[in-house]
Design a protein around this motif. Structure first.
Motif, short mmCIF file in Angstrom:
data_model
loop_
_atom_site.label_atom_id
_atom_site.label_comp_id
_atom_site.label_asym_id
_atom_site.label_seq_id
_atom_site.Cartn_x
_atom_site.Cartn_y
_atom_site.Cartn_z
N HIS A 91 0.86 -1.18 0.00
CA HIS A 91 0.00 0.00 0.00
C HIS A 91 0.90 1.23 0.00
O HIS A 91 2.03 1.19 0.52
CB HIS A 91 -0.90 0.03 1.24
CG HIS A 91 -1.82 -1.14 1.35
ND1 HIS A 91 -2.90 -1.32 0.52
CD2 HIS A 91 -1.83 -2.20 2.21
CE1 HIS A 91 -3.53 -2.42 0.86
NE2 HIS A 91 -2.90 -2.99 1.87
N ASP A 92 0.39 2.32 -0.55
CA ASP A 92 1.17 3.55 -0.51
C ASP A 92 0.78 4.42 0.68
O ASP A 92 1.15 5.59 0.75
CB ASP A 92 1.02 4.33 -1.82
CG ASP A 92 -0.42 4.71 -2.12
OD1 ASP A 92 -1.32 4.35 -1.33
OD2 ASP A 92 -0.65 5.38 -3.16
N PRO A 125 3.88 1.91 4.79
CA PRO A 125 3.70 2.00 3.34
C PRO A 125 4.88 1.41 2.58
O PRO A 125 6.02 1.41 3.06
CB PRO A 125 3.59 3.51 3.10
CG PRO A 125 4.28 4.15 4.27
CD PRO A 125 4.03 3.24 5.42
N GLN A 126 4.54 0.86 1.41
CA GLN A 126 5.53 0.35 0.45
C GLN A 126 6.35 -0.82 0.97
O GLN A 126 7.43 -1.12 0.43
CB GLN A 126 6.48 1.49 0.01
CG GLN A 126 5.80 2.67 -0.65
CD GLN A 126 5.05 2.29 -1.93
OE1 GLN A 126 5.25 1.22 -2.49
NE2 GLN A 126 4.18 3.18 -2.38
#
Length: 267
Positions: free
Chosen positions: A35-36, A69-70
């Motif tokens: 997910h960002d 994130p990421q």
């Protein structure tokens, strides 16, 4: 066992919350993905096992999980009954970039207070009109997450600031009908949002959103005694709609606005 999939998702009108996602899965397994944004997860029934950055993790008991994130991760049921989860996707500015590394190392936090706060935030996000409550709860959750992941840098609790608290109370009184977001209040009062919530609660023994709702309920009582119908009263005092008024009126007074008006009329 029959495979079950129950999902609900929405985007609330609360800055920083990209999406609210509730799901009940018995067999579904997520493949590796990223997910960002930040993923803040609680599991109400069952348990989830997942791999994060090639390490196995899980959600036993009252764990709160924060996935950065990421960073690739997957997810699957850890019990035959599957799991029921509630997730908040938070945009990047909500948490410091420096928390990504610590969150990779320690994504699962056994903290009953944090768990209760996240659950109450979900409840606030489910009701239009309670955005100030949601913003306030999100600010305190962010503070506690930082304390877990960067304890050395966690700020000491601020000293009571009655000046800030009184300025916020004046602002809430001025904006009683239309309300104010926590971010706007922080800019107008010149204080950090989290400090604003803590200073107000310390000074007056009530959270800002509770104060605002209590003032609106007081106004609603007077208008109901004047004989105005509940639906009209709700919009006149700043509630989102009649059901929003009813929910808070019952919380403070113990009965619905309609019953309150009828009781007064009978007296």
């Amino acid at each position: 066992m029959v495979s079950r999939h129950e999902v609900s998702a929405w985007r609330p009108r609360v800055p920083g919350v990209v999406e609210v996602f509730h799901a009940h899965f018995t067999e579904h397994a997520y493949p590796m993905h990223v997910h960002d944004v930040w993923t803040l997860l609680i599991v109400d029934n069952g348990a989830v096992r997942y791999d994060l950055n090639r390490r196995e993790c899980g959600t036993p008991g009252d764990t709160v999980s924060l996935l950065p994130p990421q960073v690739p991760h997957n997810g699957s049921p850890a019990t035959p009954q599957g799991f029921r989860k509630r997730v908040l996707y938070l945009d990047l500015p909500q948490l410091d970039e420096g928390l990504i590394g610590p969150a990779v190392d320690h994504p699962d936090m056994a903290d009953p207070l944090l768990r209760r706060r996240v659950g109450r935030l979900h409840s606030a996000l489910a009701h239009p009109g309670d955005e100030l409550e949601a913003e306030s709860r999100l600010a305190l959750i962010g503070e506690r997450l930082r304390g877990h992941l960067l304890p050395r840098l966690a700020a000491r609790p601020p000293k009571p600031d009655r000046g800030v608290a009184h300025r916020l109370r004046e602002l809430l009184d001025e904006r009683l009908l239309h309300g104010v977001t926590l971010d706007d209040a922080a800019k107008l009062v010149h204080a950090h949002p989290t400090h604003l919530v803590r200073a107000f609660s310390t000074a007056f023994g009530i959270a800002p959103h509770q104060y605002l709702m209590a003032r609106r309920v007081d106004r609603a009582r007077r208008l109901l005694l004047d004989g105005r119908p509940p639906a009209e009263v709700a919009t006149a005092v700043g509630f989102y709609d009649q059901s929003h008024l009813t929910r808070h009126f019952k919380r403070f007074i113990g009965i619905t606005p309609g019953r309150y008006a009828r009781t007064a009329a009978g007296a």
